[in-house]
Design a protein around this motif. Structure first.
Motif, mmCIF file in Angstrom:
data_model
loop_
_atom_site.group_PDB
_atom_site.id
_atom_site.type_symbol
_atom_site.label_atom_id
_atom_site.label_comp_id
_atom_site.label_asym_id
_atom_site.label_seq_id
_atom_site.Cartn_x
_atom_site.Cartn_y
_atom_site.Cartn_z
ATOM 1 N N LEU A 66 -2.341 8.627 14.334
ATOM 2 C CA LEU A 66 -1.424 7.496 14.131
ATOM 3 C C LEU A 66 -2.062 6.437 13.240
ATOM 4 C CD1 LEU A 66 -0.082 6.919 17.777
ATOM 5 C CD2 LEU A 66 0.904 8.341 15.990
ATOM 6 N N SER A 67 -1.218 5.710 12.513
ATOM 7 C CA SER A 67 -1.733 4.610 11.696
ATOM 8 C C SER A 67 -2.225 3.489 12.615
ATOM 9 C CB SER A 67 -0.629 4.080 10.778
ATOM 10 O OG SER A 67 0.349 3.434 11.565
ATOM 11 N N VAL A 68 -2.954 2.553 12.037
ATOM 12 C CA VAL A 68 -3.465 1.412 12.804
ATOM 13 C C VAL A 68 -2.311 0.666 13.480
ATOM 14 C CG1 VAL A 68 -4.447 -0.897 12.497
ATOM 15 C CG2 VAL A 68 -5.618 1.090 11.531
ATOM 16 N N LEU A 69 -1.235 0.444 12.726
ATOM 17 C CA LEU A 69 -0.094 -0.293 13.283
ATOM 18 C C LEU A 69 0.528 0.471 14.455
ATOM 19 C CD1 LEU A 69 1.455 -2.945 12.665
ATOM 20 C CD2 LEU A 69 3.150 -1.533 11.513
ATOM 21 N N ASP A 70 0.694 1.784 14.290
ATOM 22 C CA ASP A 70 1.275 2.597 15.372
ATOM 23 C C ASP A 70 0.351 2.621 16.585
ATOM 24 O OD1 ASP A 70 3.521 3.107 13.946
ATOM 25 O OD2 ASP A 70 2.858 5.045 13.180
ATOM 26 N N ASN A 71 -0.972 2.607 16.341
ATOM 27 C CA ASN A 71 -1.920 2.542 17.448
ATOM 28 C C ASN A 71 -1.712 1.272 18.266
ATOM 29 O OD1 ASN A 71 -4.351 4.407 18.060
ATOM 30 N ND2 ASN A 71 -4.073 4.609 15.849
ATOM 31 N N VAL A 72 -1.586 0.141 17.553
ATOM 32 C CA VAL A 72 -1.453 -1.148 18.253
ATOM 33 C C VAL A 72 -0.097 -1.222 18.970
ATOM 34 C CG1 VAL A 72 -1.428 -3.660 17.962
ATOM 35 C CG2 VAL A 72 -2.995 -2.273 16.588
ATOM 36 N N ALA A 73 0.933 -0.646 18.334
ATOM 37 C CA ALA A 73 2.283 -0.701 18.925
ATOM 38 C C ALA A 73 2.480 0.340 20.022
ATOM 39 C CB ALA A 73 3.318 -0.505 17.832
ATOM 40 N N PHE A 74 1.535 1.273 20.153
ATOM 41 C CA PHE A 74 1.737 2.439 21.029
ATOM 42 C C PHE A 74 2.146 2.057 22.458
ATOM 43 C CE2 PHE A 74 0.734 5.950 23.768
ATOM 44 C CZ PHE A 74 1.097 7.047 23.032
ATOM 45 N N GLY A 75 1.386 1.179 23.080
ATOM 46 C CA GLY A 75 1.656 0.799 24.471
ATOM 47 C C GLY A 75 3.015 0.136 24.628
ATOM 48 N N MET A 76 3.395 -0.673 23.627
ATOM 49 C CA MET A 76 4.689 -1.374 23.704
ATOM 50 C C MET A 76 5.844 -0.380 23.607
ATOM 51 S SD MET A 76 4.077 -4.763 21.384
ATOM 52 C CE MET A 76 3.040 -4.087 20.108
ATOM 53 N N THR A 107 -0.004 -5.203 25.006
ATOM 54 C CA THR A 107 0.978 -5.171 26.101
ATOM 55 C C THR A 107 0.809 -6.373 27.035
ATOM 56 O OG1 THR A 107 -0.523 -3.719 27.284
ATOM 57 C CG2 THR A 107 1.271 -2.657 26.090
ATOM 58 N N GLU A 108 -0.113 -7.270 26.670
ATOM 59 C CA GLU A 108 -0.396 -8.490 27.431
ATOM 60 C C GLU A 108 -0.636 -8.197 28.920
ATOM 61 O OE1 GLU A 108 2.424 -11.510 26.417
ATOM 62 O OE2 GLU A 108 1.762 -11.479 24.326
ATOM 63 N N PRO A 109 -1.669 -7.392 29.200
ATOM 64 C CA PRO A 109 -1.953 -7.039 30.597
ATOM 65 C C PRO A 109 -2.592 -8.198 31.368
ATOM 66 C CG PRO A 109 -3.544 -6.022 29.132
ATOM 67 C CD PRO A 109 -2.599 -6.778 28.259
ATOM 68 N N ASP A 110 -2.503 -8.105 32.707
ATOM 69 C CA ASP A 110 -3.108 -9.131 33.575
ATOM 70 C C ASP A 110 -4.620 -8.970 33.645
ATOM 71 O OD1 ASP A 110 -0.571 -9.755 34.193
ATOM 72 O OD2 ASP A 110 -0.581 -8.914 36.222
ATOM 73 N N ILE A 111 -5.047 -7.700 33.626
ATOM 74 C CA ILE A 111 -6.469 -7.401 33.783
ATOM 75 C C ILE A 111 -6.973 -6.732 32.513
ATOM 76 C CG2 ILE A 111 -8.193 -6.172 35.183
ATOM 77 C CD1 ILE A 111 -6.688 -7.913 36.999
ATOM 78 N N GLY A 128 8.778 0.684 26.533
ATOM 79 C CA GLY A 128 10.098 1.135 26.085
ATOM 80 C C GLY A 128 10.712 0.304 24.975
ATOM 81 N N ARG A 129 9.883 -0.462 24.261
ATOM 82 C CA ARG A 129 10.444 -1.239 23.145
ATOM 83 C C ARG A 129 10.657 -0.315 21.941
ATOM 84 N NH1 ARG A 129 7.134 -6.898 22.591
ATOM 85 N NH2 ARG A 129 6.069 -6.815 24.590
ATOM 86 N N SER A 130 11.567 -0.715 21.055
ATOM 87 C CA SER A 130 11.781 0.083 19.846
ATOM 88 C C SER A 130 10.640 -0.209 18.870
ATOM 89 C CB SER A 130 13.109 -0.279 19.204
ATOM 90 O OG SER A 130 13.037 -1.585 18.676
ATOM 91 N N ALA A 131 10.452 0.719 17.914
ATOM 92 C CA ALA A 131 9.390 0.540 16.919
ATOM 93 C C ALA A 131 9.601 -0.742 16.125
ATOM 94 C CB ALA A 131 9.352 1.749 15.998
ATOM 95 N N ALA A 132 10.871 -1.037 15.836
ATOM 96 C CA ALA A 132 11.190 -2.242 15.060
ATOM 97 C C ALA A 132 10.817 -3.511 15.837
ATOM 98 C CB ALA A 132 12.671 -2.245 14.712
ATOM 99 N N GLU A 133 11.047 -3.475 17.152
ATOM 100 C CA GLU A 133 10.697 -4.621 18.003
ATOM 101 C C GLU A 133 9.183 -4.778 18.109
ATOM 102 O OE1 GLU A 133 12.885 -5.556 22.007
ATOM 103 O OE2 GLU A 133 13.192 -3.453 21.488
ATOM 104 N N ALA A 134 8.509 -3.637 18.213
ATOM 105 C CA ALA A 134 7.063 -3.664 18.458
ATOM 106 C C ALA A 134 6.264 -4.058 17.218
ATOM 107 C CB ALA A 134 6.605 -2.288 18.964
ATOM 108 N N LYS A 135 6.811 -3.775 16.037
ATOM 109 C CA LYS A 135 6.047 -3.985 14.799
ATOM 110 C C LYS A 135 5.579 -5.439 14.614
ATOM 111 C CE LYS A 135 6.039 -3.327 9.848
ATOM 112 N NZ LYS A 135 6.761 -3.017 8.630
ATOM 113 N N PRO A 136 6.491 -6.439 14.705
ATOM 114 C CA PRO A 136 6.002 -7.819 14.496
ATOM 115 C C PRO A 136 4.960 -8.248 15.531
ATOM 116 C CG PRO A 136 8.336 -7.803 15.132
ATOM 117 C CD PRO A 136 7.955 -6.399 14.888
#
Lengths: 257, 261
Positions: free
Chosen positions: B101-111, B163-167, B116-124
């Protein structure tokens, strides 16, 4: 060392390995039919297995059909049965050689690649990373590959069958001097739907076996380059053996009566 | 609040994990207060990674409990466990970025995959997280094999916080980096933990990094936490094992393990 103890230990290890494989297969199949699904990965794998394996399967079946025509002609000529060449070629290709050769070629190409890719992901903690990102590795990595194997191989074999029969036709018509129309008529005359269907069923089973062994050995890969190398070898060897064993089993089911 | 006492965000009680006769964790106890950053130090092979793997469910402890906000997360069904895991973020020692996966897809992966967010939502959001770790948009299109070790670590950090986790858990965050890049990563970790208001647990044997990241430092030895105290007190802990480790002395009570778990 007690030789009986050694044999017993080896047998127990074998049973444990079979148990692990059966559990892995069961979990994988259960994830193939339960959402979420990953259609993009499935399509990518179908292209990888089906489309990119076409040249190697096509060449293998083409030359196998050609050799089969040549060999059966020289054999049948001894008792004046040259006319059976076309029928022998089409039945051999559709029932046996098409699915088995395609299965073995895909085992070498795809089984090895799956084991190496998933094994590397295991070694570099990418599979652990999937888990920590709340993504089930069976669903994300294994299920799409197994489904792609089951879907792709029958299409690959169908195309391989056509190319293999065409190989026999080339040799029959242009080298052995058969009449083109007669050769084609003999090819179709004795071919029954079950001949093709049995080959396609075999192909689906072989696709499952290749993907399962590639994923299983990759998933259980040992540490380092040596572990990934061993996983790759084991995936190809075990898939090839299982293809030949399953081939006998399916042939018995379809044609033993 | 519980009887006037702040409930720990993460509580580890009597945790045991053995591999055959090798008892790696022995009745390990550790508590992390909400928003606290704790660093666990210890030599190679002392079970630091095993501790983190038990926390995120990659290994099942033999006994003991791990509780998140007072609710046990050990012994849960896989689906219950998966839901709890969404509250954890782990930065792996070597990044563990997905090669395909590209760097962007790696970062968006968890979202995309877990939330369950769409790729378009996760990208920004992914681009925002990349900016947080000092990487611009052009890096997003690259693949992990095309970037340096320091950049890979930053991308992995962006993926961990996306994904802004608590821990937040950090496994040897500065291993394999030069001192300057190590400092950069430490500062990014401190910044991300503060901005997210997360509770953080870091394992490392890099003392400079431990002092920069941690509010509190705990030392793991022989499967137990043998000392814990404020980060600024670690140099003068008065504990023989801690002193030997902190000052990197060969002579002392610590017998270093040589086997990996």
């Amino acid at each position: 060392m007690n030789p009986l103890a050694t044999i017993g230990r080896a047998f127990l290890n074998f049973l444990a390995a079979v148990g692990r494989l059966v559990i892995f297969a069961g979990v994988s199949i259960s994830h193939c039919v339960r959402p979420p699904f990953y259609p993009r990965i499935l399509i990518k794998q179908i292209i990888e297995i089906g489309y990119y394996s076409l040249p190697v399967v096509g060449l293998t079946t083409l030359f196998s059909g050609m050799v089969l025509a040549l060999q059966s002609y020289t054999g049948f000529a001894r008792f004046s049965a040259e006319g059976a060449v076309a029928t022998v070629v089409v039945l051999s290709i559709t029932r046996e050689l098409g699915p088995v050769l395609a299965g073995l070629m895909v085992a070498g190409r795809i089984g090895a690649s799956m084991a190496a890719e998933i094994g590397t992901m295991r070694v570099t903690e990418q599979i652990d990373a999937l888990t920590t990102l709340s993504t089930n590795p069976y669903k994300y990595l294994v299920a799409p590959r197994i489904l792609a194997g089951i879907i792709s191989l029958p299409f690959l074999v169908l195309i391989g069958d056509i190319i293999g029969v065409f190989g026999g036709y080339i040799v029959g018509v242009y080298k052995l001097g058969f009449n083109a129309g007669t050769y084609l008529q003999r090819t179709i005359e004795f071919l029954e739907p079950i001949d093709v269907i049995s080959g396609l069923v075999k192909a689906a089973v072989f696709g499952f076996l290749v993907a399962l062994m590639g994923c299983y050995h990759g998933y259980r890969s040992g540490r380092g380059a040596q572990g990934v190398g061993a996983a790759t070898t084991n995936a190809v060897v075990s898939a090839s053996i299982l293809i030949l064993v399953a081939n006998y089993g399916i042939t018995t089911l379809f044609f033993s009566h | 609040m519980n009887d006037g006492v702040l409930q720990p965000k993460l509580s580890i009680r009597d945790l045991n994990k053995a591999f055959g006769s090798n008892h790696v964790l022995r009745d390990l106890n550790l508590e992390l207060a909400p928003g606290e950053s704790v660093v666990v130090i210890g030599g190679s092979g002392t079970g630091k990674s095993v501790l983190i793997k038990c926390l995120v469910g990659l290994m099942e402890p033999d006994s003991g409990t791990i509780a998140l906000d007072g609710e046990p997360i050990t012994g849960l069904s896989p689906s219950e466990r998966e839901a709890k895991m969404a509250r954890f973020g782990l930065l792996f020692q070597n990044g563990a970025l997905f090669d395909s996966l590209s760097v962007l897809d790696n970062v968006a992966f968890g979202m995309v995959s877990a939330q369950g967010r769409s790729a378009a939502e996760a990208k920004p959001v992914a681009l925002e997280k990349l900016a947080m770790v000092g990487l611009d948009e052009s890096v997003g299109a690259m693949y992990p094999a095309e970037i340096s070790g320091g950049m890979r670590k930053r991308v992995a950090l962006a993926r961990t916080i996306a994904t802004e986790p608590d821990i937040l858990l950090f496994d040897e965050p500065t291993t394999g980096l030069d001192p300057v890049m190590g400092d950069v990563i430490d500062q990014l970790i401190v910044k991300c933990v503060k901005e997210l208001g997360a509770t953080a647990l870091t394992i490392t044997h890099d003392m400079e990094s431990a002092k920069r990241i941690g509010d509190r430092i705990a030392m793991l030895y022989d499967g137990r936490i043998i000392w814990a105290g404020a980060a600024e007190t670690v140099d003068a802990s008065g504990h023989d094992h801690v002193d030997q480790f902190v000052h990197g002395r060969v002579d002392g009570p610590i017998a270093f393990a040589t086997r990996r778990h």
